[in-house]
Scaffold this active site. Structure first.
Site, mmCIF file in Angstrom:
data_model
loop_
_atom_site.group_PDB
_atom_site.id
_atom_site.type_symbol
_atom_site.label_atom_id
_atom_site.label_comp_id
_atom_site.label_asym_id
_atom_site.label_seq_id
_atom_site.Cartn_x
_atom_site.Cartn_y
_atom_site.Cartn_z
ATOM 1 N N LYS A 255 -14.917 -12.828 9.410
ATOM 2 C CA LYS A 255 -16.291 -12.630 9.867
ATOM 3 C C LYS A 255 -17.325 -12.565 8.765
ATOM 4 C CE LYS A 255 -15.218 -10.308 14.132
ATOM 5 N NZ LYS A 255 -15.333 -9.084 14.885
ATOM 6 N N GLY B 86 -12.285 -4.570 0.975
ATOM 7 C CA GLY B 86 -13.713 -4.289 1.080
ATOM 8 C C GLY B 86 -14.216 -3.398 -0.049
ATOM 9 N N ARG C 46 0.830 -1.215 0.000
ATOM 10 C CA ARG C 46 0.000 0.000 0.000
ATOM 11 C C ARG C 46 0.861 1.260 0.000
ATOM 12 N NH1 ARG C 46 -5.438 -1.217 3.699
ATOM 13 N NH2 ARG C 46 -6.565 -2.159 1.975
ATOM 14 N N GLY D 241 -5.611 -6.234 2.007
ATOM 15 C CA GLY D 241 -4.327 -6.235 2.707
ATOM 16 C C GLY D 241 -3.802 -7.631 3.009
HETATM 17 C C1 3PG Z 1 -9.073 -1.582 4.423
HETATM 18 O O1 3PG Z 1 -8.001 -1.993 4.872
HETATM 19 O O2 3PG Z 1 -9.933 -2.327 3.937
HETATM 20 C C2 3PG Z 1 -9.304 -0.095 4.396
HETATM 21 O O3 3PG Z 1 -8.172 0.580 4.831
HETATM 22 C C3 3PG Z 1 -10.516 0.272 5.225
HETATM 23 O O4 3PG Z 1 -10.327 -0.073 6.559
HETATM 24 P P1 3PG Z 1 -11.595 -0.362 7.483
HETATM 25 O O5 3PG Z 1 -12.173 -1.674 7.018
HETATM 26 O O6 3PG Z 1 -11.106 -0.378 8.886
HETATM 27 O O7 3PG Z 1 -12.580 0.766 7.229
#
Ligand code: 3PG
Ligand code: MG
Length: 407
Positions: free
Chosen positions: A204, A384, A43, A361
């Site tokens: 989850k 996400g 990232r 990630g």
């Molecule tokens: C991620 O890693 O998916 C983004 O940085 C968003 O993070 P979050 O799911 O804590 O909002």
């Protein structure tokens, strides 16, 4: 310059006059960490050229990001301070750091910047106003800059102050990394070659429920792995022992399984598992089929028969999207299922030119562990956000850039 000069539906850096301006750049420095150490630099590496471009064009670069999910204000574990050091190292350019993203500390740090300087502000989520997209907090952020650049596609599914609210306050532009993500994903997935498979792992169900429901309408195969699969196994009457399991979601899981049938999507669940009584490095493990998980067992990875089944799905597909590891991959030997799938997907990409798109990630960390990062057709830094985009949802961080006027 006018919008019509650009092929992007959003104003890009091509349209921004940056020299001498204070430019607030939202990036996603939510990097995977273990004991305070960054375990994957992807990232960071992806945002470097965007930051360099803005700095080289003579702007004062003021970087905003979140890290983790701090709930009660500032804390050491989710401070961006050590990330600033890594960013500086990767950029090969001095990076100043301010221990607050708004208020006097931030203002003083911004006021001290000269053209071309780069400043990283502390975790935006240390303020409750960030997640609430609170107008007063948006105002405090906006005071620090003349322009706003959103380069955080991976967090564009959050309508937070630094990803959405601020885009309505300042002239807002799409950063290069975000621009490329959107171009790549649109290019590959607007009209995907079929059959198409999705592999969704991670812990989850609760955070990915709606997503599974939408995704099954877009793919021919949906493999569910990771902790999430346990909820489905348990909901179909299997004993999952001491495994992570969201039993309260059993009904929902059953509905998802029934809906998949109706949507003509083949929902594939693990048929065997690697179990152990402990989640620790080099723990003793057994491979059992999912009907024979013991009372004290935890399901920590998929087993060899499941791997073979997933390989079959991959081999039958022309497009594969993947988010989330299928086992507790950070703890050896529970990375083996994830690594095996990653290697097969990479091989099919090389040999049979299937399209493989992975995101997130943990998924990136797993691809690096399997040494196949460069073999996938495309790796998105987004997890996400990538999946929501794939579901056909509008991402608030992207939408806020639409229709913005160039300064
Ligand atoms: C991620 O890693 O998916 C983004 O940085 C968003 O993070 P979050 O799911 O804590 O909002
Ligand atoms: Mg996440």
């Amino acid at each position: 310059m006018t919008r019509s000069n650009s092929s992007s539906p959003f104003p890009t850096l091509d349209e921004a006059v940056l020299a001498g301006k204070r430019v607030l750049v939202r990036v996603d420095l939510n990097v995977p960490m273990e004991n305070g150490r960054i375990t994957d630099l992807t990232r960071i590496d992806r945002i470097l050229s965007n930051i360099r471009e803005i700095s080289e064009k003579g702007a004062k670069v003021i970087i905003l990001s979140h890290l983790g999910r701090p709930k009660n204000g500032p804390e050491a574990e989710t401070s961006l301070k050590s990330v600033a050091v890594a960013l500086e190292h990767e950029l090969k350019h001095l990076v100043f750091f301010a221990s607050d993203c708004v208020g006097p500390v931030a203002k003083t740090a911004v006021a001290a910047l000269r053209n071309g300087d780069i400043l990283l502000l502390e975790n935006t989520r240390f303020h409750a106003g960030e997640i609430k997209n609170d107008p007063a907090f948006v105002e405090q952020l906006a005071e620090l800059g003349d322009l706003y650049v959103n380069d955080a596609f991976s967090t564009a599914h959050r309508a937070h102050a630094s990803t959405e609210g601020i885009a309505h306050k300042l002239p807002a532009y799409c950063g290069r990394t975000m621009q490329r993500e959107l171009e790549m994903l649109t290019g590959m997935l607007a009209y995907p070659e079929r059959p198409m498979a999705a592999i969704v792992g991670g812990a989850k169900v609760s955070t990915k429920l709606e997503l599974l429901g939408n995704l099954m309408r877009r793919v021919e195969y949906l493999f569910i792995g990771g902790g999430m699969a346990n909820t489905f196994l348990s909901a179909s009457g299997k004993n999952v022992g001491k495994s992570f399991c969201e039993t309260q979601l059993a009904e929902t899981a059953r509905k998802i399984m029934a809906d998949a049938d109706a949507a003509n999507c083949q929902l594939v669940l693990p048929i065997d598992a690697i179990v152990s009584t402990r989640l620790e490095t080099n723990a003793q493990t057994r491979a059992v089929d999912v009907d024979h998980v013991g009372e004290n067992d935890m399901i920590l990875d998929i087993g060899p028969r499941t791997i073979a089944k997933v390989v079959g799905v991959l081999a039958a597909s022309r497009t594969v999207v993947w988010n989330g590891p299928v086992g507790a991959f950070e703890t050896p030997p529970f990375q083996m299922g994830t690594v095996a799938i990653a290697r097969v997907a990479a091989e099919l990409t090389r040999v049979h030119s299937i399209q493989t798109i992975a995101g997130g990630g943990d998924t990136i960390a797993a691809l690096n562990q399997a040494d196949v990062f460069n073999d996938f057709t495309y790796v998105s830094t987004a997890g996400g956000a990538f999946l929501e985009w794939l579901e056909g949802k509008l991402l608030p961080g992207v939408e806020a850039l639409r229709g913005q006027k160039a300064a």
